[in-house]
Structures are given as structure tokens and as C-alpha cells.
Scaffold this active site. Structure first.
Site, PDB file in Angstrom:
ATOM      1  N   LYS A   1      -4.534 -10.877  -6.601  1.00  0.00           N
ATOM      2  CA  LYS A   1      -5.810 -11.261  -6.049  1.00  0.00           C
ATOM      3  C   LYS A   1      -6.992 -10.322  -6.442  1.00  0.00           C
ATOM      4  O   LYS A   1      -6.746  -9.089  -6.628  1.00  0.00           O
ATOM      5  CB  LYS A   1      -5.841 -11.280  -4.564  1.00  0.00           C
ATOM      6  CG  LYS A   1      -5.722  -9.999  -3.759  1.00  0.00           C
ATOM      7  CD  LYS A   1      -5.988 -10.065  -2.271  1.00  0.00           C
ATOM      8  CE  LYS A   1      -6.352  -8.668  -1.834  1.00  0.00           C
ATOM      9  NZ  LYS A   1      -7.053  -8.491  -0.511  1.00  0.00           N
TER      10      LYS A   1
ATOM     11  N   LYS B   1       1.044  -1.110  -0.100  1.00  0.00           N
ATOM     12  CA  LYS B   1      -0.134   0.036  -0.076  1.00  0.00           C
ATOM     13  C   LYS B   1       0.800   1.276  -0.014  1.00  0.00           C
ATOM     14  O   LYS B   1       0.547   2.028  -0.709  1.00  0.00           O
ATOM     15  CB  LYS B   1      -0.998   0.118   1.222  1.00  0.00           C
ATOM     16  CG  LYS B   1      -2.116  -0.951   1.046  1.00  0.00           C
ATOM     17  CD  LYS B   1      -3.181  -0.627   2.263  1.00  0.00           C
ATOM     18  CE  LYS B   1      -4.383  -1.745   2.111  1.00  0.00           C
ATOM     19  NZ  LYS B   1      -5.267  -1.653   3.126  1.00  0.00           N
TER      20      LYS B   1
ATOM     21  N   LYS C   1     -10.972  -4.738  -4.210  1.00  0.00           N
ATOM     22  CA  LYS C   1     -12.008  -3.564  -4.589  1.00  0.00           C
ATOM     23  C   LYS C   1     -11.099  -2.446  -4.946  1.00  0.00           C
ATOM     24  O   LYS C   1     -11.536  -1.578  -5.771  1.00  0.00           O
ATOM     25  CB  LYS C   1     -12.842  -3.367  -3.386  1.00  0.00           C
ATOM     26  CG  LYS C   1     -12.152  -3.323  -2.150  1.00  0.00           C
ATOM     27  CD  LYS C   1     -13.291  -3.452  -0.832  1.00  0.00           C
ATOM     28  CE  LYS C   1     -12.492  -3.734   0.165  1.00  0.00           C
ATOM     29  NZ  LYS C   1     -13.312  -4.279   1.343  1.00  0.00           N
TER      30      LYS C   1
HETATM   31  P1  ATP Z   1      -9.611  -5.645  -1.017  1.00  0.00           P
HETATM   32  O1  ATP Z   1      -8.321  -5.867  -1.357  1.00  0.00           O
HETATM   33  O2  ATP Z   1     -10.672  -6.071  -1.853  1.00  0.00           O
HETATM   34  O3  ATP Z   1      -9.761  -4.275  -0.379  1.00  0.00           O
HETATM   35  P2  ATP Z   1      -9.152  -6.201   1.890  1.00  0.00           P
HETATM   36  O4  ATP Z   1      -8.520  -7.608   2.213  1.00  0.00           O
HETATM   37  O5  ATP Z   1      -8.735  -4.877   1.909  1.00  0.00           O
HETATM   38  O6  ATP Z   1      -9.841  -6.560   0.244  1.00  0.00           O
HETATM   39  P3  ATP Z   1     -11.601  -6.399   3.671  1.00  0.00           P
HETATM   40  O7  ATP Z   1     -13.066  -6.071   3.212  1.00  0.00           O
HETATM   41  O8  ATP Z   1     -11.044  -5.881   4.676  1.00  0.00           O
HETATM   42  O9  ATP Z   1     -10.763  -6.059   2.225  1.00  0.00           O
HETATM   43  O10 ATP Z   1     -11.519  -7.955   3.616  1.00  0.00           O
HETATM   44  C1  ATP Z   1     -12.628  -8.915   4.141  1.00  0.00           C
HETATM   45  C2  ATP Z   1     -12.018 -10.341   4.172  1.00  0.00           C
HETATM   46  O11 ATP Z   1     -11.890 -10.583   2.682  1.00  0.00           O
HETATM   47  C3  ATP Z   1     -10.570 -10.514   4.703  1.00  0.00           C
HETATM   48  O12 ATP Z   1     -10.592 -11.734   5.490  1.00  0.00           O
HETATM   49  C4  ATP Z   1      -9.731 -10.749   3.388  1.00  0.00           C
HETATM   50  O13 ATP Z   1      -8.752 -11.838   3.536  1.00  0.00           O
HETATM   51  C5  ATP Z   1     -10.742 -11.636   2.514  1.00  0.00           C
HETATM   52  N1  ATP Z   1     -10.234 -11.278   1.241  1.00  0.00           N
HETATM   53  C6  ATP Z   1     -10.134 -10.159   0.232  1.00  0.00           C
HETATM   54  N2  ATP Z   1      -9.711 -10.387  -0.912  1.00  0.00           N
HETATM   55  C7  ATP Z   1      -9.700 -11.784  -1.042  1.00  0.00           C
HETATM   56  C8  ATP Z   1      -9.717 -12.712  -2.261  1.00  0.00           C
HETATM   57  N3  ATP Z   1      -9.348 -12.109  -3.352  1.00  0.00           N
HETATM   58  N4  ATP Z   1     -10.016 -13.963  -1.865  1.00  0.00           N
HETATM   59  C9  ATP Z   1     -10.328 -14.300  -0.885  1.00  0.00           C
HETATM   60  N5  ATP Z   1     -10.232 -13.461   0.279  1.00  0.00           N
HETATM   61  C10 ATP Z   1     -10.280 -12.435   0.151  1.00  0.00           C
END
Ligand code: ATP
Ligand code: LTN
Length: 326
Positions: free
Chosen positions: A194, A112, A197
Site C-alpha cells: 500500500k 510494525k 508515508k
Molecule cells: P501510512 O501507512 O502512510 O503511515 P497510516 O495508515 O499509518 O498510513 P494515517 O495517517 O493514520 O496513516 O491514516 C489515515 C487514513 O488513511 C486511514 O484511514 C488509513 O486507512 C488511510 N490510508 C492509509 N494508507 C492508505 C492507502 N494506501 N490507501 C487508502 N487508504 C489509506
């Protein structure tokens, strides 16, 4: 004693299939076996700039999603992180336990920070300590998350072990619960990344609230691998990802999925995948729209009360042990 789970997601954008298949789906499945706490982690959200009015909306939207995917507020505690002050208070104490060198190694922070380059906040750096506080406040046994959170969980364990060693047994040392399949759903437009969002290409990410047209379009545009065979094969990440999604959504075994697609082409795979996803999301989207503001407020109030009770007990112990309560 019933074991506890704790998990959370950030109200920073729209929930996608990766979030659902990697995390939320398992929360729903585990809630009947464990005493469960599901948090909307808005304090984590502000580690990067957020529009205040939108943050309020997104926090409420995420709570609606939790409920719509099947988290039962009669069984689980659903609450907003900033409603329980103990999260911020414990973070401060743990800041004095965690080491700079540990946080400097966190790959999510490094990624990040690299993307943002300027004006990186102290909060972004400290993000994993806040996450440790979330988990440790509830004496959590198990933390169901996607694969990207593995390193944060390790840090949480290390901080807990160090605190216990220095101040006496206080925190339960939690384990991560990372599913074998679904823990890392990949982007449809770039299967080496991965699904996220914050992906630059919105077509890589299927949102839980996407309409049928958007879902069809996104799967249709999904990149594929060379070759024609449709079977689970990690050396062909694009097709493997599409098949994993199909397998998880339909709950058919991998063998059944391969049999279903035997002799068929990629166009059929994409079409079928769009169809099952649309059907799967329809009732979830319907439930999101049905939850009233009043219902939501009542659930979050009740969640806050329950969470506070438990968090307070842990924080009091921490204050005693560290010489902060007179
Ligand atoms: P993003 O990268 O989309 O912002 P994040 O990990 O920051 O995702 P959160 O909303 O805090 O977003 O994550 C919620 C859950 O979703 C966490 O347990 C994270 O590990 C899981 N997660 C996020 N992206 C994936 C993915 N591509 N595949 C499986 N699990 C995921
Ligand atoms: N960092 C997590 C969100 C999160 C979390 C937690 C997950 C914050 N606090 C406690 C599990 C337990 C993420 O998924 N981005």
C-alpha cells in the site's frame, strides 16, 4: 437522531494520495450527512519515536490539511486527541477489557514490530485500544477509514460488545465505512504494497504537498505491468492502481476513463495522471498556505470544547458502570 462519524489520522509524516483517496475524501463527503468528528491522533503518533518540536508542527500541518481538503469547521468538529484527556482515561479502562491475545493478532502491530524489532513500546502494542477509545467515546455510528484499518475496527466492536455485556449497555457498536474503490491505493514503485508515508522509496508515494515537478517525476517512474492495454483489471495491479487514482481524482466513470485511454500508451496515462493530480492539488496547497495560525488555534479550541462535552458524558457513564466514581 443524526448519526455520528468519527475518524482520525496520525500527524506522523506527510499526507499522501492514499490517505486522501482512502479516507479524507470520504470524510468531506460524509460531513453533511452525519454529525462529524475529525481528530488529529497525536497520542497514536508517539507509539513510535517522534521529535517533539516536529510533532507540534506536524499536528498543526495535518489540521491545515483537514481544512484545506474541505472539512468545514462550521459543520464538523476538528480537534487534537491530546487536548481531550478522556481519550487516555477511557483507554485505561478498555485496557482492562481487551485481551492480550486479541492485540497479539493485530497485523499492523505485527508488521510494525517486525520492522522495528528492538525497543517496541507498550504503546505500539496498545495502539488499537486507544483507537477503540477514540471511537467509542463519541458513541460513533460509522468510521470512515482505509482498508488497513478493518481489523482495528473489528477489535473496537468486540471491545464495545464485551463491555456492554459485562457492565450494561454503554457504547454504541460502530461500523466501518470502507470505500469500494480507493480503500487501498498502492505504492507507485511496488504495487504489491500500500502507498505509505513510511515507504522506503519516496517515489512510491505522492504527497498532497508535492510540487508539480515531484508529481511528474513520481508518476513517470511508476512501475507498470506487462501488456499494453489500459483498462481496469485487478490481475494487473500497477495499471489498475493508476487508473483508480485517475478515476477518483477526475470523478469520471470507469467506462469514461477506459474510453479516454483507448489506443493510448502508458506514457500518456502517466502524463495525464500527473496533469490531473497537479491541477487537483493546486487549490488544496493554496488553501493550506492561506490558513493563519490564529484561525487554526480558534478552530482547534472550538473543536476541543465540543469534543470534550461529548467525551465527558460517555466517560462518566463508564466510571459509574465500572465502580470508579464514588
Ligand atoms: P501510512 O501507512 O502512510 O503511515 P497510516 O495508515 O499509518 O498510513 P494515517 O495517517 O493514520 O496513516 O491514516 C489515515 C487514513 O488513511 C486511514 O484511514 C488509513 O486507512 C488511510 N490510508 C492509509 N494508507 C492508505 C492507502 N494506501 N490507501 C487508502 N487508504 C489509506
Ligand atoms: N489507526 C488509524 C488512525 C486512527 C483512527 C482512530 C481512525 C486513530 N484513531 C479512530 C479512525 C477512528 C490509522 O489510520 N492509522
Amino acid at each position: 437522531m443524526t448519526k455520528r462519524i468519527f475518524s482520525g489520522a496520525q500527524p506522523t509524516g506527510n499526507v499522501h494520495l492514499g490517505n486522501y483517496l482512502g479516507a479524507l475524501r470520504n470524510w468531506v463527503a460524509l460531513q453533511h450527512e452525519y454529525e462529524s468528528f475529525f481528530c488529529i491522533v497525536n497520542l497514536h503518533a508517539i507509539t513510535v519515536a517522534q521529535d517533539p518540536a516536529q510533532l507540534v508542527e506536524k499536528t498543526r500541518d495535518l489540521a491545515r490539511i483537514y481544512l484545506a481538503v474541505g472539512i468545514d469547521p462550521q459543520v464538523s468538529t476538528v480537534f487534537v486527541q491530546s487536548d481531550v484527556k478522556e481519550h487516555a482515561e477511557l483507554t485505561w479502562v478498555l485496557n482492562c477489557i481487551a485481551r492480550m491475545s486479541e492485540l497479539e493478532r493485530m497485523t499492523q502491530y505485527k508488521d510494525k514490530a517486525r520492522k522495528q524489532q528492538e525497543n517496541i513500546t507498550v504503546g505500539l502494542f496498545d495502539y488499537p485500544v486507544l483507537m477503540a477509545a477514540d471511537i467509542l467515546l463519541y458513541q460513533t455510528d460509522l468510521v470512515p477509514v482505509g482498508d488497513d484499518q478493518r481489523q482495528h475496527l473489528e477489535l473496537t466492536r468486540d471491545v464495545a460488545i464485551r463491555f456492554n455485556r459485562d457492565y450494561g449497555e454503554t457504547f454504541k457498536v460502530p461500523d466501518a465505512y470502507i470505500p469500494k474503490i480507493g480503500a487501498r491505493i498502492m505504492s507507485l514503485s511496488d504495487p504489491s504494497k500500500k502507498m505509505s508515508k513510511s515507504d522506503d522509496d519516496p517515489n512510491g508515494c505522492v504527497l498532497l504537498m508535492d510540487d508539480a515537478d515531484a508529481i511528474q517525476k513520481k508518476f513517470k517512474r511508476a512501475v507498470t505491468d506487462s501488456g499494453t492495454e489500459i483498462r481496469f483489471d485487478e490481475s494487473r495491479p500497477a495499471i489498475n492502481n493508476l487508473l483508480e487514482i485517475y478515476h477518483l481524482i477526475t470523478r469520471k466513470s470507469q467506462q469514461e476513463v477506459e474510453d479516454h485511454f483507448a489506443g493510448k500508451g502508458y506514457a500518456q496515462l502517466k502524463g495525464d495522471l500527473a496533469e490531473v493530480t497537479i491541477e487537483f492539488l493546486r487549490p488544496i496547497q493554496q488553501r493550506v498556505r492561506e490558513i493563519t495560525d490564529e484561525q487554526l488555534d480558534a478552530i482547534l479550541d472550538q473543536g476541543r470544547e465540543k469534543a470534550e462535552q461529548i467525551a465527558r458524558v460517555t466517560l462518566e457513564q463508564v466510571f459509574k458502570r465500572t465502580g470508579l466514581s464514588l
